[in-house]
Design a protein around this motif. Structure first.
Motif, PDB file in Angstrom:
ATOM      1  N   UNK A  35       0.838  -1.197   0.000  1.00  0.00           N
ATOM      2  CA  UNK A  35       0.000   0.000   0.000  1.00  0.00           C
ATOM      3  C   UNK A  35       0.875   1.250   0.000  1.00  0.00           C
ATOM      4  N   UNK A  36       0.309   2.309  -0.541  1.00  0.00           N
ATOM      5  CA  UNK A  36       1.064   3.534  -0.769  1.00  0.00           C
ATOM      6  C   UNK A  36       0.344   4.767  -0.223  1.00  0.00           C
ATOM      7  N   UNK A  37       1.101   5.645   0.396  1.00  0.00           N
ATOM      8  CA  UNK A  37       0.681   7.025   0.572  1.00  0.00           C
ATOM      9  C   UNK A  37       0.816   7.709  -0.794  1.00  0.00           C
ATOM     10  N   UNK A  38       0.187   8.884  -0.974  1.00  0.00           N
ATOM     11  CA  UNK A  38       0.272   9.562  -2.269  1.00  0.00           C
ATOM     12  C   UNK A  38       1.048  10.870  -2.187  1.00  0.00           C
ATOM     13  N   UNK A  39       0.527  11.857  -1.453  1.00  0.00           N
ATOM     14  CA  UNK A  39       1.160  13.178  -1.481  1.00  0.00           C
ATOM     15  C   UNK A  39       2.548  13.131  -0.858  1.00  0.00           C
ATOM     16  N   UNK A  95       6.932  11.984  -8.118  1.00  0.00           N
ATOM     17  CA  UNK A  95       8.264  12.074  -7.534  1.00  0.00           C
ATOM     18  C   UNK A  95       9.250  11.279  -8.384  1.00  0.00           C
ATOM     19  N   UNK A  96      10.524  11.616  -8.308  1.00  0.00           N
ATOM     20  CA  UNK A  96      11.516  10.864  -9.082  1.00  0.00           C
ATOM     21  C   UNK A  96      11.428   9.364  -8.809  1.00  0.00           C
ATOM     22  N   UNK A 135       5.726   9.933   5.941  1.00  0.00           N
ATOM     23  CA  UNK A 135       5.452  10.466   7.278  1.00  0.00           C
ATOM     24  C   UNK A 135       5.736   9.385   8.320  1.00  0.00           C
ATOM     25  N   UNK A 136       6.629   9.691   9.254  1.00  0.00           N
ATOM     26  CA  UNK A 136       7.045   8.693  10.237  1.00  0.00           C
ATOM     27  C   UNK A 136       5.869   8.180  11.070  1.00  0.00           C
ATOM     28  N   UNK A 148       4.819  11.230  -1.555  1.00  0.00           N
ATOM     29  CA  UNK A 148       5.391   9.893  -1.693  1.00  0.00           C
ATOM     30  C   UNK A 148       5.405   9.486  -3.159  1.00  0.00           C
ATOM     31  N   UNK A 149       4.229   9.621  -3.807  1.00  0.00           N
ATOM     32  CA  UNK A 149       4.134   9.337  -5.239  1.00  0.00           C
ATOM     33  C   UNK A 149       3.970  10.609  -6.073  1.00  0.00           C
TER      34      UNK A 149
END
Length: 240
Positions: free
Chosen positions: A8-12, A111-112, A190-191, A14-15
């Motif tokens: 699963x992924x965060x977006x802002x 993001x890169x 985000x930690x 992160x992607x």
């Protein structure tokens, strides 16, 4: 390597990230309406307004009868008021325009390494999903940025009803996928809301390191839990 059945992924941040700072886009829209407001002033005011509203009306105010559109309109108008503009007759159309502008693909950029990493995970056959503290515009933004096709499902906090680090949003993803937490991992920047929250429900966590992360997040983490860049993830995972 970590064997996974769900990623699963965060977006802002992160992607996807904003192409230009909020203050600059707000200043440009104000200028289009005949107002000159410094971008630096708007940026400072936005962060103040955003922080204050998140404290009193968390998760887009859905528990107080609001929706994300009304929530964002309040923040945008308060940003301009804190910057010295008080004419609601001018602020209302500016706020409406900015709300819809941020649903456009040209306001966002990957993001890169983001697109390449998602593509390689997809080619591995690894099921993926999104867990994000975003509003209901997220599905459209992901589609416009050509990322939606990588995910089996998208959970945004406005639609789910609770926001990270609330464990219920992670547990919902696990229920939908039917995957036990020890075979799932979450990636985010985000930690507390991403890395620690995922690990508290038994998932694996990867923290994407960025230059502007606060000093208090500089805790000792296992090296294999920290991503100096998104492509680094591929060397750490494999599909079960």
């Amino acid at each position: 390597m970590l064997r996974l059945r769900l990623l699963t992924w965060d977006v802002k941040d992160t992607l996807l990230r904003l192409r230009i700072p909020v203050g600059e886009s707000y200043a440009a829209e104000a200028l289009a309406h005949g107002l000159q407001v410094r971008a630096e002033t708007l940026s400072r005011s936005f962060h103040q307004a955003y922080k204050a509203q998140c404290q009193c009306l968390p998760n887009y105010g859905i528990n107080h009868g609001l929706c994300s559109r009304k929530w964002w309109l309040r923040i945008i108008m308060e940003t301009f008021r804190r910057s010295g503009v008080h004419d609601d007759g001018i602020l209302q159309p500016i706020a409406e325009k900015l709300y819809w502008d941020y649903c456009r693909a040209d306001y966002w950029e990957p993001l890169p390494g983001a697109r390449e990493t998602l593509q390689q995970c997809w080619e591995l056959g690894l099921p993926m999903a999104v867990i994000s503290n975003f509003d209901r515009r997220l599905q459209a933004i992901l589609s416009l940025c050509s990322l939606r096709q990588y995910f089996q499902f998208v959970l945004c906090s406005e639609e789910v009803g609770f926001a990270k680090p609330d464990k219920r949003i992670f547990l919902k993803a696990l229920r939908i996928s039917g995957v036990p937490p020890q075979l799932a991992a979450h990636v985010g920047d985000h930690y507390l809301k991403d890395y620690r929250a995922a690990r508290e429900v038994g998932m694996h966590g990867f923290l994407l390191k960025t230059a502007d992360q606060p000093a208090e997040w500089d805790v000792e983490l296992p090296e294999e839990h920290v991503l100096p860049s998104l492509p680094h993830l591929l060397s750490l995972i494999e599909k079960e």
